[in-house]
Write a protein that holds these residues in place. Structure first.
Motif, PDB file in Angstrom:
ATOM      1  N   VAL A 108     -11.131   3.780   1.703  1.00  0.00           N
ATOM      2  CA  VAL A 108      -9.990   3.375   2.520  1.00  0.00           C
ATOM      3  C   VAL A 108      -8.828   3.098   1.584  1.00  0.00           C
ATOM      4  N   LEU A 109      -7.678   3.693   1.865  1.00  0.00           N
ATOM      5  CA  LEU A 109      -6.468   3.445   1.084  1.00  0.00           C
ATOM      6  C   LEU A 109      -5.689   2.297   1.711  1.00  0.00           C
TER       7      LEU A 109
ATOM      8  N   ASP B 224      -5.965  -1.652   9.391  1.00  0.00           N
ATOM      9  CA  ASP B 224      -7.225  -1.810   8.671  1.00  0.00           C
ATOM     10  C   ASP B 224      -7.345  -0.771   7.553  1.00  0.00           C
ATOM     11  N   GLY B 225      -6.213  -0.314   7.041  1.00  0.00           N
ATOM     12  CA  GLY B 225      -6.223   0.655   5.967  1.00  0.00           C
ATOM     13  C   GLY B 225      -6.346   2.078   6.475  1.00  0.00           C
ATOM     14  N   LEU B 226      -6.152   3.032   5.571  1.00  0.00           N
ATOM     15  CA  LEU B 226      -6.155   4.464   5.898  1.00  0.00           C
ATOM     16  C   LEU B 226      -7.475   5.071   5.437  1.00  0.00           C
ATOM     17  N   ALA B 227      -8.322   5.452   6.394  1.00  0.00           N
ATOM     18  CA  ALA B 227      -9.658   5.952   6.078  1.00  0.00           C
ATOM     19  C   ALA B 227      -9.593   7.351   5.484  1.00  0.00           C
ATOM     20  N   MET B 228     -10.404   7.576   4.458  1.00  0.00           N
ATOM     21  CA  MET B 228     -10.499   8.877   3.801  1.00  0.00           C
ATOM     22  C   MET B 228     -11.951   9.342   3.858  1.00  0.00           C
ATOM     23  N   ASP B 229     -12.152  10.598   4.255  1.00  0.00           N
ATOM     24  CA  ASP B 229     -13.496  11.168   4.337  1.00  0.00           C
ATOM     25  C   ASP B 229     -13.730  12.160   3.212  1.00  0.00           C
ATOM     26  N   THR B 230     -14.995  12.433   2.942  1.00  0.00           N
ATOM     27  CA  THR B 230     -15.345  13.494   1.993  1.00  0.00           C
ATOM     28  C   THR B 230     -15.156  14.846   2.664  1.00  0.00           C
ATOM     29  N   SER B 231     -15.305  15.911   1.904  1.00  0.00           N
ATOM     30  CA  SER B 231     -15.191  17.257   2.470  1.00  0.00           C
ATOM     31  C   SER B 231     -16.302  17.543   3.472  1.00  0.00           C
TER      32      SER B 231
ATOM     33  N   PHE C  56      -7.305  -1.637  -8.045  1.00  0.00           N
ATOM     34  CA  PHE C  56      -5.859  -1.741  -7.831  1.00  0.00           C
ATOM     35  C   PHE C  56      -5.182  -0.784  -8.810  1.00  0.00           C
ATOM     36  N   SER C  57      -4.029  -0.273  -8.418  1.00  0.00           N
ATOM     37  CA  SER C  57      -3.332   0.692  -9.263  1.00  0.00           C
ATOM     38  C   SER C  57      -1.829   0.445  -9.205  1.00  0.00           C
ATOM     39  N   ALA C  58      -1.142   0.833 -10.267  1.00  0.00           N
ATOM     40  CA  ALA C  58       0.318   0.772 -10.241  1.00  0.00           C
ATOM     41  C   ALA C  58       0.880   1.790  -9.261  1.00  0.00           C
ATOM     42  N   ARG C  59       0.103   2.810  -8.933  1.00  0.00           N
ATOM     43  CA  ARG C  59       0.531   3.803  -7.953  1.00  0.00           C
ATOM     44  C   ARG C  59       0.158   3.356  -6.546  1.00  0.00           C
ATOM     45  N   CYS C  60       0.973   3.758  -5.576  1.00  0.00           N
ATOM     46  CA  CYS C  60       0.672   3.495  -4.170  1.00  0.00           C
ATOM     47  C   CYS C  60       0.077   4.753  -3.563  1.00  0.00           C
ATOM     48  N   PHE C  61      -1.204   4.694  -3.244  1.00  0.00           N
ATOM     49  CA  PHE C  61      -1.881   5.886  -2.735  1.00  0.00           C
ATOM     50  C   PHE C  61      -1.529   6.167  -1.286  1.00  0.00           C
ATOM     51  N   THR C  62      -1.155   5.133  -0.530  1.00  0.00           N
ATOM     52  CA  THR C  62      -0.701   5.374   0.833  1.00  0.00           C
ATOM     53  C   THR C  62       0.603   6.166   0.816  1.00  0.00           C
ATOM     54  N   ALA C  63       1.540   5.760  -0.045  1.00  0.00           N
ATOM     55  CA  ALA C  63       2.801   6.496  -0.163  1.00  0.00           C
ATOM     56  C   ALA C  63       2.544   7.933  -0.617  1.00  0.00           C
ATOM     57  N   ARG C  64       1.640   8.088  -1.572  1.00  0.00           N
ATOM     58  CA  ARG C  64       1.343   9.431  -2.072  1.00  0.00           C
ATOM     59  C   ARG C  64       0.737  10.301  -0.976  1.00  0.00           C
ATOM     60  N   HIS C  65      -0.109   9.689  -0.132  1.00  0.00           N
ATOM     61  CA  HIS C  65      -0.695  10.431   0.987  1.00  0.00           C
ATOM     62  C   HIS C  65       0.397  10.979   1.911  1.00  0.00           C
ATOM     63  N   HIS C  66       1.478  10.201   2.072  1.00  0.00           N
ATOM     64  CA  HIS C  66       2.571  10.622   2.946  1.00  0.00           C
ATOM     65  C   HIS C  66       3.661  11.376   2.175  1.00  0.00           C
TER      66      HIS C  66
END
Length: 329
Positions: free
Chosen positions: A241-242, A227-234, A201-211
């Motif tokens: 998942v964010l 079901d969350g925002l999936a993130m893949d590797t390069s 958990f973080s004080a930052r919102c990574f979903t907001a940062r993604h957008h």
């Protein structure tokens, strides 16, 4: 839901029947619209789960349901025969968060699942406690210390940290020599048996940062990702998942085939973390496999068509890399 409204702590410390795994539906970790939440809990009433954990764990800005709404929902679920537990927020950041926790401690209808060690002093000896999976309980001594916090309140449940191997769980709270509450009741062990693993958990919102949005002006974009925002590797491999301020594993922990290992570890309850589609079948299948002897592989084969998220993993339970997966009988 159209159910009578009454709630009681009576029976919330009852262990699962001998030889049977109790099933707990964990709190919804994602941001779902109000109607989606109400529909979900109306369906959950019809499942074999005996315990339902309700409330917002991840982000205080999510207010589809406020505390009075959660309490009213809990009363309906209790009237339908379910044991209800209120979930406390995992990351306490503001005075408003503390006031909400204080109100949870003041209510007298439901046990509270503690998620933040810094908040335990507000809950200790005021409400029956469930020791949630986000508390750092990694030894028998730590479990003994935490079990004492609910002195005289009657409830003793520990949800083991999600990355603990089953043999470590067995060493901390073995069935033959369980940790007990001050009232002398054995502490029940609950294992995270289904759901994406909460990693941080973080004080930052990574979903907001993604957008490219500030946290306080996020527009609640996380409601777009049930079901969350999936993130893949390069290399285009599923990685994380964010989920707002929470980071989850991309893999879904699934211990459907681990019945005997769970029992040997002293686990008496299974935590099933909600997903947006196919979850009622997941609960039914865990009951069928864990308590009725059905074959895990046969049940798993039907999940993809229902939209149950994957891929699956059970490496942590076996003291291997968390993303590993192998199906057992």
């Amino acid at each position: 839901m159209n159910m009578p409204t009454s709630a009681s702590l009576a029976g919330t410390d009852a262990p699962a029947e001998p030889g049977r795994f109790g099933l707990t539906i964990g709190p919804v970790l994602y941001h779902w619209p109000r109607q989606a939440l109400m529909d979900f809990y109306a369906e959950a009433v019809e499942t074999p789960a005996d315990t339902i954990v309700i409330g917002e764990v991840v982000c205080a800005r999510r207010r589809e349901l406020r505390l009075p709404d959660w309490l009213a929902l809990g009363a309906d679920l209790a009237a339908a025969g379910k044991t209800v537990v209120l979930a406390a927020q995992a990351l306490i950041e503001t005075e408003a968060d503390l006031r909400l926790l204080e109100r949870q401690a003041e209510q007298t209808d439901f046990a509270v699942e503690a998620a933040d060690a810094s908040a335990l002093h507000l809950l200790a000896e005021r409400v029956p406690l469930v020791l949630g999976p986000h508390l750092n309980i990694y030894s028998r001594a730590a479990l003994v210390e935490h079990a004492a916090l609910g002195a005289g309140m009657g409830l003793g449940r520990w949800v083991a940290p999600v990355e603990l191997p089953l043999d470590d769980i067995a060493a901390i709270n073995p069935a033959a020599d369980p940790v007990c509450t001050p009232a002398g009741a054995p502490v029940q062990t609950e294992a995270w048996a289904f759901g994406r693993v909460p990693l941080a958990f973080s004080a930052r919102c990574f979903t907001a940062r993604h957008h490219h949005l500030p946290k306080d002006q996020c527009g609640f974009r996380c409601i777009e990702d049930p079901d969350g925002l999936a993130m893949d590797t390069s290399e285009a491999r599923a990685f994380l998942v964010l989920n707002g301020t929470q980071t989850q594993s991309a893999a879904v922990q699934c211990l459907l085939g681990e019945r005997e290992a769970l029992r040997a570890a002293g686990v008496s309850r299974l935590r099933l973390s909600p997903c947006a589609r196919g979850f009622a079948r997941v609960v039914e299948d865990f009951h069928a496999v864990a308590n009725q002897g059905a074959k895990a592989a046969e049940r798993l084969a039907s999940w993809a068509a229902l939209g149950v998220p994957g891929p699956f993993a059970n490496g942590y339970a076996r003291r291997r890399a968390g993303m590993e997966w192998s199906v057992t009988a």
